[in-house]
Motif scaffolding. Structure first.
Motif: not given
Length: 456
Positions: A366, A406, A362
């Motif tokens: 991001s 994120g 993630e």
């Protein structure tokens, strides 16, 4: 909508409009309970109530079976449309597990009458279901199954099946020992193909997949998925057969859990469905989450006020605050939903490395999104305001805000999970509020750092 359901719906609706109750009774008598329950999804509230009253008068047993198959919201509508005494009498005909699923959402006078009308044993079972039913499979148990002793002959079981008058399809016959403990299972196909004069213990399969009465509903869903079965027996700690769970109940449970998660993601509660006409009740259910969001946004307002020097000296900084909040919020929600789903399904809980891999993934996403959006918005801001320093500020602030969002989206569900709370709760107001506070703080800190260049 299938052609059968469409025809059934139009026939019932037109018959009601013409006040042709005889036709309604005839159609309901000949229609399958599953088709009637499906049609109810496509009728108005008033039509459902009238048709159910007719069905209850014509065939009370079928009315009970149809009621069990209805959505919870429709069930409560029907109960509320009845006179108090009629509603109590009807509810007392339902299985205890079904009563447990609706009793918290029916009017208090009906609820009181139902509890008083239950026998001692049933009342104790209801109390157990209300205390454990939300978590365990106890509230899903059906008592509609066939179980026989292991010494019974195949011919005897076939005769039992012939005597059954309901619409249920008995795919499996469960085999018990002298203490009513589950020791085997025989499929209908195996039964028919076997010699009528041999005992069930000679043809039964002993490796029975069964649920424990204390198993969670999530475990039940997982086992149904794993073994692809039509029904599963439920046993207690001693192995005594307590009932069965059908696949349609599991499908309903999955649907309910999906709906529940959507409500949690929106910062609301599924209970709202039962209070559609009660404004104050709905407001009371929503208020706690909105108060959390209000407190969070009030903190955000305080943070903005701390940077009044920066804002007063270069007012254009304010133009991009909503963009920072909106983009960060979207990123946070996406990361939170992915992480919460992984935690609930158990994919991220067995091995800590799986969770850290998700966080790392993630963060990479991001960084990439932050770079693209930061550069794009920074260039547009420079052209619009005619100040390339402001464009750099916006680009840098968006980059770090998106990375922060994120990270929050991954961390908050994990924290909720560790606190033994539902991770889905982190996908709504909690994550969004934290992201707003962090994102706007990052943006204003960056702007303040460059304030001397902005004034040039």
């Amino acid at each position: 909508m299938s052609p059968i359901i469409e025809v059934l719906k139009e026939t019932l609706r037109r018959s009601l409009q013409r006040h042709d109750l005889k036709t309604v009774e005839k159609v309901l008598s000949k229609s399958h309970k599953g088709d009637i329950a499906e049609v109810f999804k496509h009728l108005s509230k008033e039509e459902r109530e009238k048709i159910f009253q007719i069905l209850l008068k014509v065939n009370p047993d079928k009315a009970v079976n149809v009621f069990i198959d209805l959505e919870d919201l429709v069930k409560i509508e029907i109960i509320r449309s009845m006179h108090i005494k009629d509603a109590i009498d009807f509810i007392l005909k339902l299985p205890t597990s079904e009563i447990a699923s609706i009793i918290e959402n029916i009017p208090e006078d009906i609820k009181k009458g139902v509890i008083e009308g239950l026998k001692g044993e049933e009342r104790e079972e209801l109390k157990h279901l209300l205390s454990e039913g939300e978590r365990t499979v106890a509230s899903l148990i059906s008592e509609d199954y066939i179980a026989v002793q292991d010494t019974a002959l195949v011919e005897d079981v076939i005769n039992i099946l012939k005597e059954k008058q309901n619409d249920n399809e008995y795919v499996y016959i469960y085999v018990l020992d002298e203490k009513n403990r589950l020791v085997g299972v025989v499929s209908l196909k195996e039964l028919i193909l076997s010699n009528p004069n041999i005992m069930l213990k000679d043809i039964m399969r002993r490796d029975v997949v069964a649920l424990n009465i204390n198993d969670s509903k999530e475990e039940a869903i997982d086992i149904f998925r794993r073994y692809d079965l039509y029904m599963l027996p439920v046993i207690d700690e001693e192995g005594v057969l307590k009932g069965v769970i059908y696949i349609d109940d599991i499908l309903d449970l999955i649907s309910e859990k999906t709906t529940e998660e959507f409500f949690k993601m929106a910062g609301a509660k599924e209970e709202e469905l039962f209070y559609a006409d009660k404004t104050f009740k709905i407001a009371k259910l929503r208020l706690p989450w909105l108060l959390i969001a209000t407190i969070g946004e009030f903190i955000t307002a305080i943070i903005i006020s701390l940077f009044d020097y920066t804002i007063s000296h270069f007012i254009q900084v304010v133009f991009f605050l909503p963009m920072v909040a909106a983009l960060s919020g979207n990123i946070s929600s996406q990361a939170a939903i992915i992480t919460a789903r992984g935690l609930k399904e158990g994919r991220l809980t067995e091995n800590p490395l799986d969770y850290f891999y998700t966080v790392f993934k993630e963060l990479k996403v991001s960084v990439l999104i932050g770079t693209i959006i930061g550069v794009l918005v920074g260039v547009l801001a420079s052209l619009w305001i005619s100040n390339h320093i402001l464009g750099i500020i916006v680009a840098i602030a968006l980059f770090f805000s998106i990375i922060f969002a994120g990270l929050i989206g991954c961390l908050v569900p994990f924290i909720m999970y560790k606190l033994e709370k539902d991770p889905t709760l982190a996908t709504g107001p909690i994550a969004l509020t934290l992201t707003d506070i962090g994102g706007i703080s990052i943006y204003l800190v960056v702007a303040t750092f460059f304030i001397n260049y902005l004034k040039l």
